[in-house]
Motif scaffolding. Structure first.
Motif, PDB file in Angstrom:
ATOM      1  N   LEU A 213      84.802  24.370  36.848  1.00  0.00           N
ATOM      2  CA  LEU A 213      86.030  25.133  36.571  1.00  0.00           C
ATOM      3  C   LEU A 213      86.837  25.352  37.849  1.00  0.00           C
ATOM      4  O   LEU A 213      88.062  25.267  37.861  1.00  0.00           O
ATOM      5  CB  LEU A 213      85.691  26.487  35.942  1.00  0.00           C
ATOM      6  CG  LEU A 213      85.080  26.444  34.534  1.00  0.00           C
ATOM      7  CD1 LEU A 213      84.708  27.852  34.085  1.00  0.00           C
ATOM      8  CD2 LEU A 213      86.061  25.830  33.535  1.00  0.00           C
ATOM      9  N   ARG A 214      86.120  25.613  38.941  1.00  0.00           N
ATOM     10  CA  ARG A 214      86.813  25.860  40.213  1.00  0.00           C
ATOM     11  C   ARG A 214      87.409  24.575  40.772  1.00  0.00           C
ATOM     12  O   ARG A 214      88.509  24.602  41.337  1.00  0.00           O
ATOM     13  CB  ARG A 214      85.861  26.510  41.201  1.00  0.00           C
ATOM     14  CG  ARG A 214      85.536  27.932  40.783  1.00  0.00           C
ATOM     15  CD  ARG A 214      84.584  28.597  41.734  1.00  0.00           C
ATOM     16  NE  ARG A 214      84.446  30.017  41.404  1.00  0.00           N
ATOM     17  CZ  ARG A 214      83.559  30.823  41.962  1.00  0.00           C
ATOM     18  NH1 ARG A 214      82.738  30.335  42.879  1.00  0.00           N
ATOM     19  NH2 ARG A 214      83.506  32.085  41.624  1.00  0.00           N
ATOM     20  N   TYR A 215      86.713  23.471  40.626  1.00  0.00           N
ATOM     21  CA  TYR A 215      87.265  22.189  41.079  1.00  0.00           C
ATOM     22  C   TYR A 215      88.525  21.848  40.295  1.00  0.00           C
ATOM     23  O   TYR A 215      89.475  21.297  40.845  1.00  0.00           O
ATOM     24  CB  TYR A 215      86.240  21.061  40.900  1.00  0.00           C
ATOM     25  CG  TYR A 215      85.381  20.813  42.110  1.00  0.00           C
ATOM     26  CD1 TYR A 215      84.507  21.777  42.576  1.00  0.00           C
ATOM     27  CD2 TYR A 215      85.441  19.605  42.790  1.00  0.00           C
ATOM     28  CE1 TYR A 215      83.705  21.555  43.680  1.00  0.00           C
ATOM     29  CE2 TYR A 215      84.647  19.371  43.897  1.00  0.00           C
ATOM     30  CZ  TYR A 215      83.783  20.344  44.340  1.00  0.00           C
ATOM     31  OH  TYR A 215      82.999  20.112  45.436  1.00  0.00           O
ATOM     32  N   LEU A 216      88.494  22.145  38.990  1.00  0.00           N
ATOM     33  CA  LEU A 216      89.665  21.847  38.166  1.00  0.00           C
ATOM     34  C   LEU A 216      90.796  22.824  38.463  1.00  0.00           C
ATOM     35  O   LEU A 216      91.940  22.576  38.097  1.00  0.00           O
ATOM     36  CB  LEU A 216      89.301  21.916  36.680  1.00  0.00           C
ATOM     37  CG  LEU A 216      88.323  20.852  36.160  1.00  0.00           C
ATOM     38  CD1 LEU A 216      87.937  21.151  34.714  1.00  0.00           C
ATOM     39  CD2 LEU A 216      88.939  19.450  36.259  1.00  0.00           C
ATOM     40  N   GLY A 217      90.454  23.949  39.091  1.00  0.00           N
ATOM     41  CA  GLY A 217      91.464  24.959  39.416  1.00  0.00           C
ATOM     42  C   GLY A 217      91.974  25.700  38.188  1.00  0.00           C
ATOM     43  O   GLY A 217      93.056  26.271  38.203  1.00  0.00           O
ATOM     44  N   VAL A 218      91.179  25.716  37.099  1.00  0.00           N
ATOM     45  CA  VAL A 218      91.663  26.323  35.862  1.00  0.00           C
ATOM     46  C   VAL A 218      91.190  27.756  35.666  1.00  0.00           C
ATOM     47  O   VAL A 218      91.674  28.456  34.781  1.00  0.00           O
ATOM     48  CB  VAL A 218      91.259  25.483  34.626  1.00  0.00           C
ATOM     49  CG1 VAL A 218      91.933  24.120  34.654  1.00  0.00           C
ATOM     50  CG2 VAL A 218      89.743  25.320  34.541  1.00  0.00           C
ATOM     51  N   SER A 219      90.210  28.201  36.483  1.00  0.00           N
ATOM     52  CA  SER A 219      89.695  29.562  36.327  1.00  0.00           C
ATOM     53  C   SER A 219      89.110  30.014  37.651  1.00  0.00           C
ATOM     54  O   SER A 219      88.596  29.200  38.416  1.00  0.00           O
ATOM     55  CB  SER A 219      88.593  29.571  35.257  1.00  0.00           C
ATOM     56  OG  SER A 219      87.991  30.850  35.178  1.00  0.00           O
ATOM     57  N   THR A 220      89.189  31.338  37.908  1.00  0.00           N
ATOM     58  CA  THR A 220      88.526  31.840  39.110  1.00  0.00           C
ATOM     59  C   THR A 220      87.021  31.885  38.858  1.00  0.00           C
ATOM     60  O   THR A 220      86.226  31.855  39.797  1.00  0.00           O
ATOM     61  CB  THR A 220      89.017  33.252  39.486  1.00  0.00           C
ATOM     62  OG1 THR A 220      88.891  34.080  38.333  1.00  0.00           O
ATOM     63  CG2 THR A 220      90.453  33.237  39.949  1.00  0.00           C
ATOM     64  N   ALA A 221      86.629  31.957  37.579  1.00  0.00           N
ATOM     65  CA  ALA A 221      85.223  31.887  37.167  1.00  0.00           C
ATOM     66  C   ALA A 221      84.327  32.813  37.979  1.00  0.00           C
ATOM     67  O   ALA A 221      83.301  32.400  38.506  1.00  0.00           O
ATOM     68  CB  ALA A 221      84.726  30.440  37.224  1.00  0.00           C
ATOM     69  N   ASN A 222      84.715  34.076  38.051  1.00  0.00           N
ATOM     70  CA  ASN A 222      83.929  35.079  38.774  1.00  0.00           C
ATOM     71  C   ASN A 222      83.203  35.978  37.799  1.00  0.00           C
ATOM     72  O   ASN A 222      83.846  36.674  37.016  1.00  0.00           O
ATOM     73  CB  ASN A 222      84.862  35.974  39.596  1.00  0.00           C
ATOM     74  CG  ASN A 222      84.923  35.534  41.019  1.00  0.00           C
ATOM     75  OD1 ASN A 222      83.945  35.005  41.541  1.00  0.00           O
ATOM     76  ND2 ASN A 222      86.058  35.752  41.644  1.00  0.00           N
TER      77      ASN A 222
END
Ligand code: ADP
Ligand code: ZN
Ligand code: MG
Length: 524
Positions: A214-223
């Protein structure tokens, strides 16, 4: 079976006349001895980093806003308002589906999931039921050196709900709740795995791998700690070798990777005990209590919500143009798995270093920028491993201590590269390098500046070191005797003494040479 239990249970033979163990205990021991297999399926929700909410023009970035300021008739659920699909959110979900090797059906639709709860403005959530955006994918996970493939059942769109805060009035002691609608309608993506996960550790690795994607795609901060990444774990056990699944329990309310791990471990143990005492696992939803380290029943299957799903009448079905999917696919960035592999082949890093360095795009970029600068500065090939070591070990420690990210450290790639070149030239040794990087980290100064400020030099000059070596030999007759008696490791002790005397500034390999030379001269 019972005959062998006491032998396993008590290491010493029982004294004559020892009373038999209670039956209940036998039952528990028996279950602990039966080999069970753990079966886990995860449902993961992630907030999407779009600029507006899923169905209205309100800003989706709600974290730092005053309560109830990012609202409109649509996300307030006022009658007569109509939702509009956020194209960027759909695009993000397709990216995720593609990264997870899913197929993207050309036909998809939205459904209403109904339930009455104060966090739900409309009384229903717009979700997807039988025609999700992405289906049938997989994700490969590394678990203790082994690669395991976990099937992905579906990836679909959802919307977030309002945030409730439960408080107590200090005057009356009565409880009350506050509602903040800013989060209502923030786009969510739900990803559902197949029941292919086999341990708590595998579940943890799976979550980290997905977070990384998700972070590589830049679509979510995913925290997980800020709530933009949440996980529900479905857990069951079955006797090893069994083909059928056991009854599953859904565990909720974990807010860190560690608590997911602990909750699953606990739940597996609880189910094994239930089965072991002759009971049956009840299908239910349980909540994880972090402080107590246990799960507790929230609701059973009988009390489960009936969501009365039906097609969302306010939105048209969604036709996804395969040409658009192809275009999105073309633009996918390099993903963690590919980058990890490339780090092993192109930079010659061990698999372990490669996976640590590629965990976030920020860190991987930091590392590769450092390498570029170091090569521009004239570094040789070996710098790839040295850069990995300094980044992961020294900078990793400093970042940990200050609760910051390595790639945001004041030691920029340029500065780290400069230090690596100095180290490679041998004017600084490892101990001085450590002092330099620490100073660079805390002051934000360049490597050259710090070396000058602290007067760091590595002493490699034989004449300059000879006196200190002679002194070390004089003051340690026992080590000298040991060496002369054939115990070569005694020389290492003497190297240590010289390093201490020079406060780590001597070049240890030059010191070792001089010591051996002087000791060998004594032999003759
Ligand atoms: P539900 O009807 O309760 O939503 P699903 O079959 O849709 O159940 O599955 C929901 C999640 O539970 C999925 O991630 C799936 O992999 C997982 N799951 C299903 N059966 C089991 C089981 N027996 N043990 C563990 N997880 C399971
Ligand atoms: Zn709105
Ligand atoms: Mg389901």
């Amino acid at each position: 079976m019972r005959g062998i239990v006491p032998a396993l249970f008590v290491s010493a033979p029982p004294h004559p006349g020892t009373p038999p163990l209670p039956d209940k205990l036998y039952a528990i021991i028996e279950v602990l001895m039966t080999e069970y297999e753990t079966v886990i399926g995860l449902e993961v929700h992630a907030q999407l980093r779009t600029s507006s909410k899923m169905y209205c023009a309100c800003p989706a970035d709600y974290q730092d806003s005053e309560p109830n300021t990012r609202v409109c008739p649509v996300c307030l659920g006022l009658p007569g308002s109509l939702p509009v699909i956020n194209r960027e959110a759909i695009r993000s979900i397709i990216m995720i589906g593609l990264a997870l090797h899913c197929s993207i059906p050309s036909h998809s639709k939205f459904d209403r999931k109904n339930y009455p709860y104060p966090d739900l403005m409309k009384g229903y959530q717009i979700s997807q039921y039988d025609l999700p955006l992405c289906v049938d994918g997989y994700m490969d996970v590394n678990v203790e050196g082994e690669r395991r493939r976990v099937g992905i059942e579906r990836v679909h769109m959802e919307e977030d709900v309002a945030k409730l805060s439960h408080l107590t009035d200090p005057a009356t002691g009565e409880g009350y709740s506050l509602v903040d609608v800013n989060r209502s309608g923030v786009p969510l993506v739900e990803m559902v795995s197949r029941p292919d996960i086999r341990s708590a550790e595998e579940a943890r690795q799976y979550l980290m791998a997905y977070q990384s994607i998700l972070r590589y795609l830049g679509v979510s901060t995913a925290n997980m700690d800020e709530g933009s990444f949440r996980c529900d774990a479905n857990v069951s056990i079955r006797p090893k070798g069994s083909e059928t699944f056991g009854t599953k329990v859904e565990v909720k309310n974990m807010n860190s990777f560690r608590s997911v791990f602990r909750a699953i471990e606990h739940e597996v143990e609880r189910q094994a005990k239930v089965l072991g005492s002759g009971g049956r696992v009840v299908q239910e939803t349980r909540g994880w209590l972090e402080d107590k380290g246990v799960t507790t029943s929230l609701r059973s299957k009988e009390e489960a919500n009936d969501y009365r799903y039906f097609p969302e009448p306010d939105l048209p079905p969604l036709n996804v143009d395969p040409a658009w999917v192809a275009e999105i696919s073309e633009l996918l960035p390099e993903l963690p798995e590919e980058r990890r592999l490339r780090f092993t082949t192109e930079h010659g890093l061990p698999a372990y270093d490669a996976s640590l360095l590629t965990a976030t795009p920020g860190l991987a970029d930091y590392y590769e920028a450092t390498l570029r600068h170091a090569r521009e500065g004239g570094s040789a090939d070996g710098v790839a491993k040295a850069a990995a070591n300094w980044t992961l070990t020294e900078l990793g420690r400093l970042a940990n201590e200050t609760h910051t990210e390595i790639h945001e450290s004041p030691v920029t790639p340029e500065r780290l590269a400069e230090l690596l070149v100095i180290l490679e030239n041998g004017t600084l040794g490892t101990p001085q390098g450590k002092r330099a990087i620490e100073e660079m980290f805390h002051t934000g100064k360049s490597a050259q500046a710090v070396v000058a400020d602290l007067g760091l030099v590595q002493i490699s000059d034989t004449d300059e070191l000879a006196g200190t070596v002679a002194q070390a030999i004089d003051s340690n007759p026992q080590a000298v005797a040991d060496y002369l008696a054939g115990k070569e490791t005694a020389a290492k002790f003497l190297v240590g003494q010289v390093m201490k005397a020079t406060r780590g500034n001597a070049n240890p390999s030059v010191v070792a040479d001089i010591i051996v030379e002087q000791l060998d001269a004594m032999k003759g």
